[in-house]
Design an enzyme around this catalytic site. Structure first.
Site, mmCIF file in Angstrom:
data_model
loop_
_atom_site.group_PDB
_atom_site.id
_atom_site.type_symbol
_atom_site.label_atom_id
_atom_site.label_comp_id
_atom_site.label_asym_id
_atom_site.label_seq_id
_atom_site.Cartn_x
_atom_site.Cartn_y
_atom_site.Cartn_z
ATOM 1 N N HIS A 105 0.738 -1.241 0.028
ATOM 2 C CA HIS A 105 -0.137 -0.015 -0.007
ATOM 3 C C HIS A 105 0.834 1.299 0.078
ATOM 4 C CE1 HIS A 105 -3.126 -2.796 2.285
ATOM 5 N NE2 HIS A 105 -2.957 -2.775 0.983
ATOM 6 N N TYR A 138 1.421 1.024 14.380
ATOM 7 C CA TYR A 138 2.162 2.130 13.715
ATOM 8 C C TYR A 138 1.824 3.505 13.484
ATOM 9 C CZ TYR A 138 -1.376 1.218 9.733
ATOM 10 O OH TYR A 138 -2.737 1.274 9.129
#
Length: 203
Positions: free
Chosen positions: A66, A135
């Site tokens: 991605h 993240y």
């Protein structure tokens, strides 16, 4: 201060960093600072994070590759439970390492973190029964801004550990398994991404 060890430009790719925080442990357990802005700045990493994300995935799940088209995100990634193989692909058009990839195993045991700057595609493969993946991002999520690349694009040539199948094979993951027989599991969207040459055409 000085509670992290930073390996910069890993894999020969400018900007990619593997970060190892200092872990304080004894027979009761452990303590670790997962993020310290002063320590990061001392290592020349002065990015500002605006959003934290967390996902949970089962064994054999592959997420990616991605990237964000108009609002790229830098990402500081780590695993709080389980084990994954995490990958970044350089998509910076003016980079000497355009199209090159680097991967790092992240786990609850090694405490490693992987910093991926803006301008990269990102993905990971879950190698444990399940994995919790966290993240920090340097920009907010913008709906409709996501792009992607085929996880098995032969031009990029990612070597996914513990994965068996005829390479490059089908983008659907059909016929691929981990070494213990777990089938590769991709979302419908991730089965449809194209390769590097068909996604980016620079004049």
């Amino acid at each position: 201060m000085g509670q992290i060890k930073v390996e910069k430009n890993v894999g020969g790719i400018s900007g990619l960093c593997v970060i190892e925080p200092k872990v304080f442990g004894d027979n009761r357990g452990y303590f670790v600072e997962t993020y310290n802005q002063k320590d990061m700045a001392a290592e020349g990493l002065d990015m500002v994070f605006v959003q934290d994300n967390q996902s949970c995935s089962t064994k054999g799940v592959l997420r990616g590759l991605h990237f964000q088209k108009e609002f790229p995100q830098g990402k500081l990634v780590r695993v709080t439970r389980g084990r994954v193989f995490d990958v970044a692909v350089d998509l910076r058009a003016d980079s000497e390492t355009y199209g090159k990839w680097f991967g790092e195993e992240l786990s609850e045991d090694n405490f490693k973190q992987f910093y991926i700057p803006e301008g990269f595609a990102h993905g990971f493969l879950v190698l444990s029964d399940m994995a919790e993946f966290c993240y920090k991002c340097t920009d907010f999520y913008h709906p409709g801004d996501e792009g992607g690349l085929a996880w098995n694009d032969p031009e990029i040539g990612i070597v996914w550990p513990e994965l068996q199948g005829e390479y490059p094979g089908s983008a659907s993951g059909e016929g691929y398994t981990l070494t213990d027989g777990t089938k590769l599991n991709l979302s419908e969207k991730d089965q449809l991404w194209l390769g590097l040459k068909d996604t980016f055409k620079f004049s």
